[in-house]
Design a protein around this motif. Structure first.
Motif, PDB file in Angstrom:
ATOM      1  N   ILE A 258       1.002  -1.402   0.035  1.00  0.00           N
ATOM      2  CA  ILE A 258      -0.099  -0.084  -0.093  1.00  0.00           C
ATOM      3  C   ILE A 258       0.940   1.157   0.001  1.00  0.00           C
ATOM      4  CG2 ILE A 258      -1.574   1.442   1.258  1.00  0.00           C
ATOM      5  CD1 ILE A 258      -3.012  -1.215   2.151  1.00  0.00           C
ATOM      6  N   GLY A 259       1.987   1.065   0.661  1.00  0.00           N
ATOM      7  CA  GLY A 259       2.818   2.290   0.655  1.00  0.00           C
ATOM      8  C   GLY A 259       3.335   2.537  -0.661  1.00  0.00           C
ATOM      9  N   ALA A 260       3.832   1.507  -1.266  1.00  0.00           N
ATOM     10  CA  ALA A 260       4.367   1.663  -2.815  1.00  0.00           C
ATOM     11  C   ALA A 260       3.335   2.034  -3.495  1.00  0.00           C
ATOM     12  CB  ALA A 260       5.123   0.363  -3.067  1.00  0.00           C
TER      13      ALA A 260
ATOM     14  N   THR B  80      -8.410   4.629   1.653  1.00  0.00           N
ATOM     15  CA  THR B  80      -7.725   5.910   1.380  1.00  0.00           C
ATOM     16  C   THR B  80      -7.434   5.928  -0.423  1.00  0.00           C
ATOM     17  OG1 THR B  80      -5.703   4.367   1.620  1.00  0.00           O
ATOM     18  CG2 THR B  80      -6.097   5.990   3.482  1.00  0.00           C
TER      19      THR B  80
ATOM     20  N   THR C  88      -2.385  12.277  -6.832  1.00  0.00           N
ATOM     21  CA  THR C  88      -1.386  12.962  -7.184  1.00  0.00           C
ATOM     22  C   THR C  88      -0.156  12.101  -6.151  1.00  0.00           C
ATOM     23  OG1 THR C  88      -1.226  14.338  -5.126  1.00  0.00           O
ATOM     24  CG2 THR C  88      -1.863  15.229  -7.386  1.00  0.00           C
ATOM     25  N   VAL C  89       0.898  11.955  -6.615  1.00  0.00           N
ATOM     26  CA  VAL C  89       1.969  11.355  -5.886  1.00  0.00           C
ATOM     27  C   VAL C  89       3.209  11.903  -5.503  1.00  0.00           C
ATOM     28  CG1 VAL C  89       1.340   9.035  -7.081  1.00  0.00           C
ATOM     29  CG2 VAL C  89       3.079  10.519  -7.888  1.00  0.00           C
ATOM     30  N   PRO C  90       3.918  11.676  -4.395  1.00  0.00           N
ATOM     31  CA  PRO C  90       4.887  12.347  -3.879  1.00  0.00           C
ATOM     32  C   PRO C  90       5.972  12.712  -4.944  1.00  0.00           C
ATOM     33  CG  PRO C  90       4.327  10.808  -2.095  1.00  0.00           C
ATOM     34  CD  PRO C  90       3.401  10.546  -3.608  1.00  0.00           C
TER      35      PRO C  90
ATOM     36  N   TRP D 185       0.676   3.810  -3.071  1.00  0.00           N
ATOM     37  CA  TRP D 185       0.443   5.161  -2.631  1.00  0.00           C
ATOM     38  C   TRP D 185       1.435   6.177  -3.408  1.00  0.00           C
ATOM     39  CZ3 TRP D 185       3.392   8.091   1.060  1.00  0.00           C
ATOM     40  CH2 TRP D 185       2.907   9.348   1.480  1.00  0.00           C
ATOM     41  N   VAL D 186       2.619   5.824  -3.556  1.00  0.00           N
ATOM     42  CA  VAL D 186       3.523   6.815  -3.857  1.00  0.00           C
ATOM     43  C   VAL D 186       3.560   6.429  -5.738  1.00  0.00           C
ATOM     44  CG1 VAL D 186       4.898   7.043  -2.148  1.00  0.00           C
ATOM     45  CG2 VAL D 186       5.620   5.148  -3.745  1.00  0.00           C
ATOM     46  N   GLY D 187       2.841   5.582  -6.057  1.00  0.00           N
ATOM     47  CA  GLY D 187       2.573   5.240  -7.575  1.00  0.00           C
ATOM     48  C   GLY D 187       3.216   4.141  -8.316  1.00  0.00           C
ATOM     49  N   ALA D 188       3.764   3.167  -7.443  1.00  0.00           N
ATOM     50  CA  ALA D 188       4.298   1.927  -7.950  1.00  0.00           C
ATOM     51  C   ALA D 188       3.219   1.031  -8.264  1.00  0.00           C
ATOM     52  CB  ALA D 188       5.494   1.436  -6.876  1.00  0.00           C
TER      53      ALA D 188
ATOM     54  N   ALA E  38      -3.250  11.332   3.009  1.00  0.00           N
ATOM     55  CA  ALA E  38      -3.901  10.263   3.102  1.00  0.00           C
ATOM     56  C   ALA E  38      -4.109   9.813   4.504  1.00  0.00           C
ATOM     57  CB  ALA E  38      -3.392   9.011   2.335  1.00  0.00           C
TER      58      ALA E  38
END
Lengths: 351, 612
Positions: free
Chosen positions: B290-292, B321, B447-449, B294-297, B458
């Motif tokens: 989920i972390g990955a 989220t 959007t992503v970081p 969330w940043v777009g991976a 989030a």
């Protein structure tokens, strides 16, 4: 987006940092924590640290679990992405996010319950991996958001407001982090503005896991006599190991220092940490020494504060993974979907 | 088998039964860790290479060495690749189970066995072929450890002779299996030949079973579902894998790691265009994914029942989220630890609503190895399109057993990265609000970081359109209703069912996943033996698409066949049915840990039809 932001010409008369941003750019939402909460002081030091270092806030990601501490990422760096996840699980969210975008500067805010109890499994493995992150435990020895129960960092014999005595030994998150492989481990006190800021700046400039346990009194539930995490107790038992100063790579420093009483540690970024010793035998790069110091001070009921341990050149988790320099998350299809020949070759192997 | 069996019962072994060509099941009973898998796969592959449709199913213990294991190879000229209940040809190598293995054979079966076991006295209606394995292995190698491992290859040779499997194909299959290990190939070839020669000289053919060449496997491949799913992930451009080992899903990520190492090195730098992290548990595995995401991976994990239970908390966070994630659930038998090496479809209900609160997830339901591949690709596209965790519900039978398939096709569509905000969209919509339903489909822009676009925070706690903390009733309800709208959008995007509507048929069957293979066979049996035409709908996803309800409307009675005790998919379906549809629904369930077989479906369906 490039990592080096364009430097904007400062507007006349305004206070700006080296990338042309004003302090307001580093602020967040209004805090909803109790007035006088130690966590708010930590938030302020984070804001100052990021501002003074001139970090581009859009390159930062803020992560947290659940608890009073975990609300804090909403109170700084509004223009950074953030993720307030679930209780004790911030380390795994951080691991995925940082690995998938290695260009980000991650700051994780946790609490003593979040990291020491429900999340200790994930805490342990994040430290073990030496994931590049600034990992702050806002440590008040109690569960504030559920009204003051003991947390696993509560000291043996300390009492709740109701008089209940804690009869279990505390988990020392710093000793644990050193043992597990974190490459930057520090303890500070939310009331020590100067030391905390220097440590945070050093942590942000460090490559690898920078774990900082910040004793941060809970004014509502754990600031009474009998608490060992109250303002007055910590003030009386704070034993700074050294006077910490941080010299970023972009600043010229010509001040002379006494090499006998001072240790300098060069960070990977070129910035330096200067430690003017206060305690005997203090060597921040010596793991055994750091652990011994922690045990000794703890047995005296004192908090050794400062940078306890640092290994500036240790390989971090990103190095170990051997991944490309660009963020994995933004690789285009041409680099992530193999061509038809690859699939044909694979299919051939199953005929 | 019934014709042959009754003929044999009369006066076995004098009578010469009819020949049974390319339609029987071989079962090899060994102890696990004895190296029998190579011999079994060589047999399987040889039959396949002779053009005969074949499937292989391994029934193995949750153990590393020393416990009973059975491998079944089914040849089927009609192309049935589901499980067949009866064993026709037994290879009894395990002294501990040999007696029961022989006693449960149907009359007319044959058994090759290790001579000292003296099994021939147990049955008069089974053809026995004693083979002195220890004597035959002695001259082949002096190394005691190798003897133990190569000993099993002898039965391969014996079966090649008895069943007319071409020895040239056996050698070819052996080479395929062992690769370039010439020493091992030579050793195993001697064992194969020793078995063949022994059978040739000492075992006159007395059973009816034989393999004859056909042309029904040309151009096809033999592969396991987990490997197929791994290839799907590779072709879907996965960039982050977080996983924790668990049977029967481990081989999915392990195969994926092998393929990533080979095909996903940056040509210029030699560095990896992916990352794999073995997590500390399944909770962390999904957290990382989920972390990955969330940043777009493009991020995935794979697990099985107990891991699913642990992932519940994060599944809810992903849902609430709007974070994409792909989770493969290779289902095994529960509850709890259950039977870790047996198969089931028991996680359907819990995964559909995994986590507390009003949480629900899209499920993809592969029934073949080729769908393990294609649905892996679909899952990543859907997860990013829908910004939510998507589960691919495989099972042990599909994931770990060997299946024939046509080769997989190269993806025709580019990756769908979903609604990522860009400058032009931002200009069009005016303001970025992470959870605002701009397009009315419940899917917001994200959007992503590091993308230079507005950030958001989030959170798993209550939030408004702008992702700000909120406990307001209207903010909460608006968001939850948006998520429900998004689930309706999912209904239009997930793979549609496969439908075979038979004109005039009043009875319909709905099934999904590996149950499909039993239905294929059962429908033929129902038609041939009972004159019963049955329409069929194979579910390929949850939420159910419109076609599912149309199908029920067009049938008088519908049986939902599945491999769990509680009719879990039927339960989900009933939640969305009209009372009229509800009244038509019946259930056929199979939960013995072994894959469902066609005969069981036929028997049960006929029983229920007659009992009406």
């Amino acid at each position: 987006m490039s990592t080096e932001p364009t430097v904007q010409p400062p507007a006349p008369g305004k206070k700006v940092n080296r990338i042309g941003l004003e302090p307001i750019a580093y602020r967040g939402g209004k805090t909803t924590l109790c007035a006088g909460c130690g966590h708010n002081a930590i938030t302020e030091r984070l804001i100052e640290s990021f501002f003074e270092l001139g970090v581009d806030p859009t390159q930062v990601i803020k992560l947290s679990g659940i608890g009073c501490s975990s609300k804090a990422p909403a109170y700084f760096l509004n223009s950074a992405h953030g993720f307030n996840s679930v209780h004790g699980r911030m380390p795994s969210i951080a691991t995925g996010a940082v690995v998938a975008n290695r260009k980000t500067i991650a700051v994780g805010i946790s609490g003593d319950g979040d990291s020491g109890a429900i999340g200790i499994g994930q805490f342990v493995h994040l430290m073990r991996r030496n994931l590049p992150i600034v990992y702050v435990i806002e440590d008040n020895g109690c569960y504030g958001l559920t009204k003051g129960q003991f947390s696993p960092t509560a000291d043996l014999g300390s009492t709740l407001k109701s008089g209940v005595v804690n009869d279990l030994p505390p988990i020392d998150t710093c000793a644990l982090a050193i043992e597990l492989g974190a490459s930057f481990v520090a303890r500070s006190f939310s009331g020590d503005t100067k030391q905390l800021k220097a440590i945070l700046k050093a942590a942000i400039s460090h490559r690898g896991t920078a774990m900082i346990d910040v004793i941060s009194p809970c004014v509502t539930f754990n600031d009474h006599e009998g608490s060992t995490k109250s303002y007055s107790y910590v003030k009386d038992h704070d034993e700074p190991l050294a006077d910490v100063s941080f010299i970023p790579y972009f600043e010229e420093v010509n001040v002379e220092y006494d090499p006998g009483a001072t240790t300098e540690v060069m960070l990977h970024s070129g910035s330096r940490i200067r430690l003017t010793k206060m305690a005997e035998d203090y060597r921040p790069t010596d793991k055994m020494n750091a652990l011994r110091l922690l045990h000794e001070t703890m047995s005296r009921g004192e908090y050794a504060t400062g940078i306890l341990y640092i290994e500036p050149d240790k390989q971090d988790f990103i190095d170990l993974l051997g991944i490309v320099d660009e963020p994995l998350a933004s690789l285009p299809e041409t680099r992530t979907r193999p061509g038809k020949t690859a699939l044909d070759e694979i299919m051939e192997s199953f005929r | 088998m019934s014709v042959t069996a009754s003929a044999v019962r009369e006066g076995f072994p004098q009578a010469r039964p009819e020949r049974v060509v390319n339609d029987f099941a071989i079962q090899v009973a060994t102890v696990n860790g004895s190296g029998s898998q190579t011999a079994n796969l060589v047999l399987l592959r040889s039959i396949f290479q002779m053009g005969v449709p074949v499937s292989g199913k391994n029934m193995f213990p949750s153990n590393i060495a020393g416990l009973p294991t059975w491998y079944t190879i089914r040849a089927s000229s009609k192309g049935y690749i589901g499980r067949k209940k009866e064993v026709d040809f037994l290879v009894a190598m395990n002294p501990e189970t040999a007696r029961e293995d022989v006693l449960t054979l149907p009359p007319g079966a044959a058994a090759v066995y290790d001579e000292p076991l003296k099994l021939e006295a147990l049955r008069r209606d089974v053809t026995f072929y004693p083979v002195p394995f220890d004597k035959l292995i002695t001259p082949i190698t002096h190394d005691a450890k190798l003897r133990r491992l190569v000993r099993n290859m002898i039965y391969g040779g014996v079966l090649a002779k008895l069943l007319s499997i071409d020895m040239g194909q056996m050698e070819k299959a052996l080479r395929k299996q062992l690769g370039k290990k010439e020493k091992a190939i030579a050793l195993n070839m001697s064992a194969l030949q020793a078995g063949y020669a022994y059978a040739d000289a000492n075992l006159p053919k007395l059973d009816p079973f034989a393999i004859e060449p056909m042309n029904k496997t040309q151009g096809m491949i033999l592969i396991e579902g987990n490997v197929s799913a791994a290839i799907g992930c590779l072709m879907a451009g996965v960039t982050f894998v977080g996983w924790y080992p668990i049977t029967p899903s481990s081989s999915l990520c392990e195969s994926l790691i092998d393929y990533l190492k080979k095909y996903r090195k940056d040509p210029e730098t030699g560095k990896a265009t992916y990352a794999v992290v073995q997590a500390e548990d399944e909770i962390a595995a999904l957290g990382m994914v989920i972390g990955a995401g969330w940043v777009g991976a493009r991020a995935m994990t794979s697990t099985s029942g107990p891991g699913i239970s642990l992932m519940a908390e994060f599944a809810g966070l992903g849902y609430y989220t709007d974070a994409p994630a792909v989770i493969f659930d290779v289902q095994r038998v529960g509850p709890s630890t259950g039977l870790p090496t047996r198969t089931a479809q028991q996680d359907i209900l819990s995964v559909a609503v995994l986590s507390h609160g009003d949480t629900k997830h899209p499920l993809l339901l592969p029934s073949s190895v080729s769908e393990c591949y294609s649905m892996a690709i679909d899952a990543f596209d859907l997860a990013e399109r829908l910004q939510t965790p998507v589960f691919v519900m495989s099972d042990l039978d599909l994931g770990m057993n060997t299946w024939m398939s046509h080769p997989f096709e190269y993806p025709k569509k580019p990756l769908d990265r979903g609604k990522r905000l860009d400058a032009a969209t931002l200009a069009r919509i005016g303001e970025f609000a992470r959870y605002r339903d701009v397009d009315g489909d419940g899917i917001p822009y994200r959007t992503v970081p590091g993308d230079g676009l507005p950030a958001y925070f989030a959170r798993g706690s209550g939030h408004n359109e702008k992702a700000q903390y909120s406990e307001r009733a209207d903010d909460y309800t608006n968001n939850l209703d948006r998520l429900a709208r998004k689930f309706e959008t999912a209904r239009t995007l997930v793979p549609k069912p496969e439908i075979d509507m038979v004109r005039g048929a009043r009875v319909g069957v709905i099934a999904y996943g590996t149950t499909h293979w039993a239905i294929v066979e059962s429908r033929d049996e129902l038609k041939a033996e009972h004159g019963l035409d049955v329409s069929y709908l194979r579910l390929r996803a949850f939420p159910f698409t419109r076609e599912v309800f149309d199908f029920i409307d067009r049938c008088d009675r519908v049986y939902l066949v599945e491999q769990n005790r509680d009719a879990q998919m039927l339960g989900l379906l009933k939640m969305e049915c009209t009372p009229a549809q509800f009244a038509k629904l019946g259930s056929i369930r199979h939960y013995i840990g072994l894959p469902i077989d066609g005969r069981s479906v036929t028997t049960e369906l006929v029983k229920q039809e007659e009992g009406r």
